[in-house]
Each structure stands twice: as C-alpha cells, then as structure tokens.
Enzyme design. Structure first.
Site, PDB file in Angstrom:
ATOM      1  CD  GLU A   1       3.815  -1.752  -6.330  1.00  0.00           C
ATOM      2  OE1 GLU A   1       3.552  -1.989  -5.159  1.00  0.00           O
ATOM      3  OE2 GLU A   1       4.979  -1.722  -6.781  1.00  0.00           O
TER       4      GLU A   1
ATOM      5  CB  CYS B   1      -4.907  -1.467  -3.109  1.00  0.00           C
ATOM      6  SG  CYS B   1      -3.896   0.020  -2.976  1.00  0.00           S
TER       7      CYS B   1
ATOM      8  CB  CYS C   1       3.765   9.630  -6.924  1.00  0.00           C
ATOM      9  SG  CYS C   1       2.728  10.779  -5.981  1.00  0.00           S
TER      10      CYS C   1
ATOM     11  CB  CYS D   1       5.009  11.402   0.781  1.00  0.00           C
ATOM     12  SG  CYS D   1       3.491  12.319   0.457  1.00  0.00           S
TER      13      CYS D   1
ATOM     14  CB  CYS E   1       5.720   7.431  -0.240  1.00  0.00           C
ATOM     15  SG  CYS E   1       4.724   6.544  -1.453  1.00  0.00           S
TER      16      CYS E   1
ATOM     17  N   GLY F   1       0.791   6.829  -6.870  1.00  0.00           N
ATOM     18  CA  GLY F   1       0.218   8.001  -7.526  1.00  0.00           C
ATOM     19  C   GLY F   1      -0.693   8.795  -6.623  1.00  0.00           C
ATOM     20  CD  GLU F   2      -3.080  12.993  -4.431  1.00  0.00           C
ATOM     21  OE1 GLU F   2      -2.598  12.431  -3.426  1.00  0.00           O
ATOM     22  OE2 GLU F   2      -4.297  13.275  -4.527  1.00  0.00           O
TER      23      GLU F   2
ATOM     24  CB  SER G   1      -5.953   7.552  -0.242  1.00  0.00           C
ATOM     25  OG  SER G   1      -5.029   8.080   0.681  1.00  0.00           O
TER      26      SER G   1
ATOM     27  CB  SER H   1      -2.140  11.143   3.342  1.00  0.00           C
ATOM     28  OG  SER H   1      -2.562  10.041   2.583  1.00  0.00           O
ATOM     29  CG  LEU H   2      -3.789  14.636   9.638  1.00  0.00           C
ATOM     30  CD1 LEU H   2      -4.015  15.965   8.959  1.00  0.00           C
ATOM     31  CD2 LEU H   2      -4.907  14.355  10.656  1.00  0.00           C
ATOM     32  CG  HIS H   3       0.855  10.831   6.942  1.00  0.00           C
ATOM     33  ND1 HIS H   3       0.103   9.738   7.310  1.00  0.00           N
ATOM     34  CD2 HIS H   3       1.000  10.736   5.593  1.00  0.00           C
ATOM     35  CE1 HIS H   3      -0.181   9.017   6.239  1.00  0.00           C
ATOM     36  NE2 HIS H   3       0.345   9.598   5.193  1.00  0.00           N
TER      37      HIS H   3
ATOM     38  CG  ASN I   1       5.043  -0.967   5.368  1.00  0.00           C
ATOM     39  OD1 ASN I   1       5.500  -2.039   5.749  1.00  0.00           O
ATOM     40  ND2 ASN I   1       3.760  -0.752   5.181  1.00  0.00           N
TER      41      ASN I   1
ATOM     42  CB  CYS J   1       2.884   2.624  -1.220  1.00  0.00           C
ATOM     43  SG  CYS J   1       1.656   2.751   0.048  1.00  0.00           S
TER      44      CYS J   1
HETATM   45  N1  SAH Z   1      -1.312   9.793  -2.989  1.00  0.00           N
HETATM   46  C1  SAH Z   1      -2.353   9.299  -2.136  1.00  0.00           C
HETATM   47  C2  SAH Z   1      -2.484   7.779  -2.134  1.00  0.00           C
HETATM   48  C3  SAH Z   1      -1.223   7.032  -1.933  1.00  0.00           C
HETATM   49  S1  SAH Z   1      -0.711   6.025  -0.704  1.00  0.00           S
HETATM   50  C4  SAH Z   1      -2.147   9.797  -0.720  1.00  0.00           C
HETATM   51  O1  SAH Z   1      -1.150  10.427  -0.465  1.00  0.00           O
HETATM   52  O2  SAH Z   1      -3.032   9.592   0.104  1.00  0.00           O
HETATM   53  C5  SAH Z   1      -1.854   5.530   0.480  1.00  0.00           C
HETATM   54  C6  SAH Z   1      -1.379   5.823   1.894  1.00  0.00           C
HETATM   55  O3  SAH Z   1      -0.174   5.150   2.257  1.00  0.00           O
HETATM   56  C7  SAH Z   1      -1.109   7.304   2.118  1.00  0.00           C
HETATM   57  O4  SAH Z   1      -1.670   7.688   3.351  1.00  0.00           O
HETATM   58  C8  SAH Z   1       0.403   7.340   2.165  1.00  0.00           C
HETATM   59  O5  SAH Z   1       0.854   8.492   2.840  1.00  0.00           O
HETATM   60  C9  SAH Z   1       0.712   6.054   2.880  1.00  0.00           C
HETATM   61  N2  SAH Z   1       2.079   5.546   2.709  1.00  0.00           N
HETATM   62  C10 SAH Z   1       2.888   5.632   1.642  1.00  0.00           C
HETATM   63  N3  SAH Z   1       4.082   5.032   1.867  1.00  0.00           N
HETATM   64  C11 SAH Z   1       4.016   4.553   3.119  1.00  0.00           C
HETATM   65  C12 SAH Z   1       4.939   3.828   3.946  1.00  0.00           C
HETATM   66  N4  SAH Z   1       6.148   3.496   3.526  1.00  0.00           N
HETATM   67  N5  SAH Z   1       4.512   3.511   5.195  1.00  0.00           N
HETATM   68  C13 SAH Z   1       3.276   3.841   5.638  1.00  0.00           C
HETATM   69  N6  SAH Z   1       2.379   4.506   4.911  1.00  0.00           N
HETATM   70  C14 SAH Z   1       2.739   4.881   3.669  1.00  0.00           C
END
Ligand code: SAH
Length: 324
Positions: free
Chosen positions: A73, A86, A93, A97, A100, A140-141, A172, A195-197, A271, A314
C-alpha cells in the site's frame, strides 16, 4: 544488445521521465527493438487493485499488486507545500513493533528499486499532479532493504527523472544502527526520522523488539553522527500510547534525552489495531505532553491525522485485504 549509446538515453527517458507502463509505449524506438526488449526484459509496472479517496481531506490510499501477486500500500497526502507520497519499502516487515499492523505476518520480501519508484509514478499519473515529497514510512523497514533503498533514492532524485529534491525525502527507521551510520556516509541530503517511542530501554523493548539489539544510547549516538556528517536535522517520531509512554515524567525524560540532539519531535497518537490492546492517549494528554516538551525548549509538532476514514495508517488496508 549492440545498440548505439543514445538508445540508453531514450529508454531511460521513457522509464523515468515519461514513466511508460510497457515497452510498447516507447514509440521513439523501432517496433522490432520494442518486441526484442519485451522478450528479454521485464518492465515492472504496478497495478492498482484498490483506491480509496478520503472524503475528509482528499488523502488517497492505494493498494498495488506487484508482478508476483503480492500487494503493498501507498498513500498520497495533499499539503499546502505540495503532494507527498508515503511508500512501502518491503512486503510486510520483520521488525515486530508491537503496535504496528505491517509486521503482524512478518516479512514476505523486500521491494526492488523499480517497485518503490513505481508507487510514486503510478500515483502521479493517476492524479495528474506532481509529487514533490516522498516519505519512506509505509510498510517495511527501509534500512533493512538498504542497497535497493539507496538505488531508489538516486533514481528518484536524478535530474533526468522525477527529479525530486533530496531535501524533500524522509526515510524513517526503527533504529538499525550500522545502517544509520552507513547512510550518514552516502553524501545525501535526505531527512532521517527515528522511531523513538520510548525514553528508556525497558519500555522501548516492550514496544519494539529491535531495542534488544540496539540500546537507546547507541541509537541516539548514531543520530548525533548523522547530523554531524550531513548537517540534516533529525526527526524523532514518538507514538503516544495511553499509560505506556505518555506521562509527564516521560515528557521530562524525553526532553533531557534530546536536549543535545539537533532535530524535532513528531508526536503520533497511536492508531489502535484490533490485534493489540494499545489505546490512543487522550487529546489533552497529547497536548500536555507537547507543552511539556515545548517548555523544555524542544521543537515539537503533533502529526495531523489524515485519511482516517480510509484505513490511513500503516499496513491497515493491506491487512484488511488479506484477511477478508
Ligand atoms: N520501519 C520504519 C518505517 C515504518 S512506519 C520505522 O520503524 O520507522 C512509520 C512510523 O509509524 C514509525 O514511527 C512507526 O513506529 C509508526 N507506527 C506504526 N504503526 C503505528 C500505529 N499503529 N500507530 C502509530 N504509529 C505507528
């Protein structure tokens, strides 16, 4: 094929400027050559199997079929500063995470440079509008598909093709340290988003298995080096999950963690996906988190949610397609 050199230029132009979907379209080439190419080569062209247009903000989400039948997608977002696409960098992937949707069934395969470019070419053709920005933030990463990603970026920014400015490209990553360091040496002017989180390794490991491999101090050191080498400010993505990483103490720790970094924080209210029970932080918690960071002198924005009515986030559209 023993052809004169100028044919290479013509073919390149058909592929990357005119974005031909078949050899047949390349009418400046002799018909006999076109059919010989047809026999010997494969021209990768994606086919949209589904297209959803948001009634709220004009965001468009595409489900594309790859030549081997896999689906991926891509999303088109319309901003004041231009159209941003995007793209996905892999089918599925393997980073795992927890929040995701893209990773629930693991990695199927990485995308080829052509398959990444095609997402942008087909969307540009579908809308008839120029794409000015690209974010590699779909499924994907990207740094797990490193060589193809670099080739894709060089083709995308080539002046004989779409010629997108490197500064308008964001990649990202979940934080693959060796590849981040390698990327810093590529002499590219793209933006790197991390992606720190989470603000400590314990919480980060709960959300992102990759944190078991690369601890926070190593990841943040890699960010620092990326800025030093490229002069490009980092983006730090922080998805807010209720009760997990959204407290005032977390905001405080985040500010301390980033005070010597050059970059800004992008807050993303998580999300929720139906396979997990993570809950989005309340609006007022998100605002408080943002204010807290601002007061500590950190640049911060809240990501505007787009395409909520069309499974914008995503991996959600692909997943609903595969499981229906
Ligand atoms: N693999 C890469 C790019 C993928 S996603 C990465 O990890 O950065 C892009 C961003 O969306 C990342 O920061 C990911 O952690 C975040 N993401 C993925 N699923 C999500 C969700 N359900 N809610 C909020 N952010 C999400």
């Amino acid at each position: 094929m023993g052809l004169p050199a100028y044919r290479a230029g013509q073919i390149y132009q058909w592929l990357h400027e005119k974005q031909a979907a078949s050899f047949e379209e390349m009418t400046s080439l002799p018909a006999a050559l076109r059919s010989r190419m047809e026999e010997r080569f494969e021209l990768v062209c994606l086919r949209a199997v589904e297209r959803k247009v948001s009634g709220i903000d004009g965001t468009r989400k595409y489900l594309f079929a790859l030549p081997d039948g896999n689906v991926i997608e891509s999303v088109l977002m319309r901003y004041k500063h231009g159209n941003s696409v995007c793209i996905s960098s892999q089918v599925g992937c393997r980073m795992g995470c927890r929040f995701c949707a893209s990773t629930l069934d693991g990695l199927v395969r990485s995308l080829r440079p052509s398959e990444m470019l095609e997402q942008i070419y087909r969307i540009g053709q579908d809308t008839g509008e120029r794409v000015s920005h690209v974010v590699v933030m779909g499924s994907g990463e990207p740094l797990d598909n490193y060589d193809n990603l670099i080739r894709f970026i060089r083709l995308l920014t080539d002046e004989r093709g779409l010629h997108i400015s490197q500064r308008n490209i964001t990649v990202s990553t979940c934080g693959l340290v060796p590849q981040m360091l390698k990327l810093a040496e590529e002499d590219l002017q793209i933006t790197l988003a991390l992606s720190l989180h989470a603000v400590n390794d314990g919480t980060r490991r709960q959300l992102m298995p990759v944190a078991n491999r690369y601890p926070l101090d190593e990841v943040l050191e890699a960010c620092h080096i990326y800025f030093q080498k490229t002069g490009r400010r980092m983006t730090f993505e922080y998805s807010l999950v209720s009760g997990v990483n959204d407290s005032a103490a977390d905001a405080d720790a985040l500010a301390r963690l980033l005070k010597d970094q050059h970059g800004h924080v992008n807050l993303i209210p998580v999300n929720p996906i139906k396979e997990r029970d993570y809950v989005q932080s309340e609006r007022k918690t998100v605002e408080a988190f943002k204010n807290h960071l601002e007061k500590s002198g950190i640049n911060v924005t809240i990501r505007r949610e787009m395409g909520r009515d069309i499974n914008g986030a995503c991996g959600q559209l692909r997943r609903s397609y595969l499981t229906s």
